[in-house]
Design a protein around this motif. Sequence first.
Motif, short mmCIF file in Angstrom:
data_model
loop_
_atom_site.label_atom_id
_atom_site.label_comp_id
_atom_site.label_asym_id
_atom_site.label_seq_id
_atom_site.Cartn_x
_atom_site.Cartn_y
_atom_site.Cartn_z
N GLN A 436 -26.58 14.36 15.01
CA GLN A 436 -27.86 14.73 15.62
C GLN A 436 -28.94 13.67 15.40
OE1 GLN A 436 -26.53 16.11 12.92
NE2 GLN A 436 -28.09 16.40 11.33
N ASN A 437 -28.71 12.76 14.45
CA ASN A 437 -29.70 11.73 14.17
C ASN A 437 -29.66 10.57 15.17
OD1 ASN A 437 -30.29 13.30 11.98
ND2 ASN A 437 -29.50 11.88 10.44
N GLY A 438 -28.58 10.50 15.94
CA GLY A 438 -28.49 9.47 16.97
C GLY A 438 -28.50 8.06 16.46
N LEU A 439 -27.84 7.81 15.32
CA LEU A 439 -27.87 6.47 14.74
C LEU A 439 -27.26 5.42 15.66
CD1 LEU A 439 -27.06 7.27 11.00
CD2 LEU A 439 -29.23 6.51 11.95
N PHE A 440 -26.34 5.83 16.52
CA PHE A 440 -25.73 4.86 17.44
C PHE A 440 -26.79 4.21 18.33
CE2 PHE A 440 -23.73 3.50 21.38
CZ PHE A 440 -22.67 2.75 20.91
N PHE A 441 -27.88 4.92 18.59
CA PHE A 441 -28.92 4.40 19.48
C PHE A 441 -30.07 3.75 18.72
CE2 PHE A 441 -27.03 8.27 21.31
CZ PHE A 441 -26.44 7.72 22.44
N ARG A 442 -29.91 3.55 17.43
CA ARG A 442 -31.03 3.13 16.61
C ARG A 442 -30.84 1.77 15.94
NH1 ARG A 442 -32.03 8.41 13.03
NH2 ARG A 442 -33.15 6.91 11.74
N SER A 443 -29.88 1.00 16.40
CA SER A 443 -29.69 -0.32 15.81
C SER A 443 -29.41 -1.34 16.91
CB SER A 443 -28.55 -0.29 14.78
OG SER A 443 -28.55 -1.48 14.01
N ASP A 444 -29.37 -2.60 16.53
CA ASP A 444 -29.42 -3.70 17.50
C ASP A 444 -28.29 -3.71 18.53
OD1 ASP A 444 -31.79 -5.01 16.64
OD2 ASP A 444 -30.72 -5.79 14.91
N HIS A 445 -27.11 -3.23 18.17
CA HIS A 445 -26.00 -3.24 19.13
C HIS A 445 -26.35 -2.46 20.39
CE1 HIS A 445 -25.67 0.56 17.07
NE2 HIS A 445 -24.97 0.99 18.10
N PHE A 446 -27.29 -1.50 20.26
CA PHE A 446 -27.65 -0.66 21.40
C PHE A 446 -28.28 -1.49 22.53
CE2 PHE A 446 -30.86 2.10 23.51
CZ PHE A 446 -29.96 2.84 24.25
N ALA A 447 -29.05 -2.53 22.16
CA ALA A 447 -29.65 -3.38 23.19
C ALA A 447 -28.57 -4.05 24.03
CB ALA A 447 -30.55 -4.44 22.54
N LEU A 448 -27.47 -4.43 23.42
CA LEU A 448 -26.36 -5.04 24.16
C LEU A 448 -25.54 -3.98 24.88
CD1 LEU A 448 -25.86 -8.15 24.16
CD2 LEU A 448 -27.20 -7.41 22.20
N ALA A 449 -25.45 -2.78 24.29
CA ALA A 449 -24.73 -1.70 24.96
C ALA A 449 -25.38 -1.37 26.30
CB ALA A 449 -24.69 -0.45 24.07
N GLN A 450 -26.71 -1.43 26.34
CA GLN A 450 -27.40 -1.16 27.59
C GLN A 450 -27.09 -2.21 28.66
OE1 GLN A 450 -31.57 -0.52 26.12
NE2 GLN A 450 -31.34 1.44 27.16
N GLN A 451 -26.57 -3.36 28.23
CA GLN A 451 -26.10 -4.37 29.18
C GLN A 451 -24.59 -4.27 29.40
OE1 GLN A 451 -28.38 -6.31 30.71
NE2 GLN A 451 -29.94 -5.25 29.51
N GLY A 452 -23.98 -3.25 28.78
CA GLY A 452 -22.56 -2.99 28.99
C GLY A 452 -21.63 -3.50 27.91
N VAL A 453 -22.13 -4.25 26.93
CA VAL A 453 -21.27 -4.84 25.90
C VAL A 453 -20.91 -3.78 24.86
CG1 VAL A 453 -21.03 -6.66 24.17
CG2 VAL A 453 -22.37 -7.08 26.26
N PRO A 454 -19.61 -3.48 24.66
CA PRO A 454 -19.22 -2.49 23.66
C PRO A 454 -19.39 -3.03 22.25
CG PRO A 454 -17.26 -3.47 24.63
CD PRO A 454 -18.45 -4.03 25.39
N GLY A 455 -19.71 -2.15 21.32
CA GLY A 455 -19.89 -2.62 19.95
C GLY A 455 -19.83 -1.50 18.94
N LEU A 456 -19.39 -1.83 17.75
CA LEU A 456 -19.34 -0.89 16.64
C LEU A 456 -20.50 -1.14 15.69
CD1 LEU A 456 -15.53 -0.94 15.70
CD2 LEU A 456 -16.74 0.83 17.00
N LEU A 457 -21.06 -0.06 15.18
CA LEU A 457 -22.12 -0.11 14.18
C LEU A 457 -21.53 0.16 12.81
CD1 LEU A 457 -25.06 -0.03 13.11
CD2 LEU A 457 -25.12 2.39 13.80
N PHE A 458 -21.84 -0.72 11.86
CA PHE A 458 -21.47 -0.50 10.46
C PHE A 458 -22.77 -0.27 9.69
CE2 PHE A 458 -17.97 -2.74 12.30
CZ PHE A 458 -16.86 -2.10 11.77
N MET A 459 -22.90 0.93 9.18
CA MET A 459 -24.15 1.33 8.52
C MET A 459 -23.83 2.31 7.40
SD MET A 459 -27.39 3.43 10.17
CE MET A 459 -28.09 2.07 11.08
N ASP A 460 -24.51 2.12 6.28
CA ASP A 460 -24.38 3.06 5.18
C ASP A 460 -25.75 3.34 4.61
OD1 ASP A 460 -23.87 4.45 2.74
OD2 ASP A 460 -21.85 3.64 2.69
#
Length: 531
Positions: A436-460
């Motif tokens: 529910q926190n939507g962390l996938f949309f809260r880090s830098d990879h998301f800017a590239l995802a919006q251009q279509g580039v797939p990416g994994l987030l590593f966060m702890d």
Amino acid sequence: MRVFVIFMAMLMLSGAAFAADKAVSFSQQSYKNYVKTLASDEFEGRGPMTQGEEKTISYLVEELKKLGVQPGYHGDFIQTVPMASIAASQDMQLKIGDLSFEPGTDFVSRTQKMTKRTELNDSEVIFVGYGIDAPEYGWHDYADMDVKGKTLIMLVNDPGYATQDESVFRGNAMTYYGRWTYKYEEAIRRGASGVFIVHETGAAGYPWSVVESGATGTKYMLVDESGNADELEAMGWMQTHTAEKIFASQDLDFQQLKADAANPGFKPVSLGVNANLRTIHWNKMGESHNVVGVLPGTSQKDEYVLLTAHWDAFGKKVGVKGDNIFNGAVDNASGVAGVLELARMLSERDKPLKRSVLLAFFTAEETGLLGAFAFAQHPPVPTHQMVGLFNIDSMNLAGATDYVLKYGDGLQELESWLQQAAAAQGRRVKPDSNPQNGLFFRSDHFALAQQGVPGLLFMDLGDSDPDYIANRYHKPADEYLESWQYSGVKNDLHLIYSLVEKLGNSDAWPGWKEGAEFKQIRDADLSQSGE
């Protein structure tokens, strides 16, 4: 043909071990030196457009050169990111109807307009539910309401979280429509003057103190030729008790209307009161910088695997008693150190990867992913040449775990790569316990995802250390600690290395799964490129 190549690559992947080159391994000492340096008081909290930035950029470029990394941004290590800083006077007062509210205690507000003063003048206040217009989900909170010049009150997150119904949006897992960035963007598109999102800790994923800290002090933004003339006069948040008082003043029940807003067909409600707010700002145009390097590949050097992290923290804050340096040790000196350590490991390989590895350190993540958006808008190579991305936004410094965290479940094919890489280490993939926190949309990879580039987030951020979010996250207490344990970092960096190695020596192009918001963008990008 391309589908067949991907299928065969995945088939081989299923039987292949995700194991890093035995000769290349994690160095605790080099990693520790990186993170300790970046998180030191000497770097002044790594605030963009400060002396702390100058020291950070110089350090990163120097370390990349030592590792033999080549310039990655059109022949240079530096991508200039024009931006502005803006600070608002905190003696503002919000008046709605006959009620007055104090900044910090009741609400926070800022703007992205490059003006000395912004105002809400008798702006009609409208409750627009979640502030979402999502035709694919059959959701239209604005209905036919004209909100031009109005001040909007809206709820945080999306109706899926409110209902916990998997058939509504994505249920408990936040979609992009639940992010506050989307809510502001949609309100701007509709010509609103002000927006106040009602904060709730559970739905937002962080306490009010994080909102208050993020809204005060200096903020940064990208600026268009108009000086952001089309931006909101007031981009704000308010406490739940503030919203309840406003609604009650008009004999309306906030909690009942909140419940109503979770149902399809909700219509906006004019509260019958006007908002007034005047804010003084101090603006400064300037530049910040991304740092970009590349480790060239061999036979497929025009295809790129990306490793990214944001270098910024919150700098130094005036008015904070005692320690006023926001060192950002975990968030995100630990991630920057991780990318540097991976660069060291990759540079020491006996044989380079077939594909090139692009290393990017972004500015101003903490104020809206600004460096990443600038990079995505003006990339060093076309996005259709970017195969996939691995973004590190904090690392586990509490010791080894038997799992690796996954964010954005069910969105992309790289998730299966992650599962196999974890299994090769005898670990499991643990889904985000707070989708529910939507962390996938809260880090830098998301800017590239919006251009279509797939990416994994590593966060702890606190999963292995629950005390972190409560007492250190986005606070001066996020400092380097001698008590840190590095076994978890070692495991995670070896895992990421194995993913980079496998993807870097592969012909596969992992994509987005059906239903992912970014699949059509990626498919169109690759088809136009002839991939």
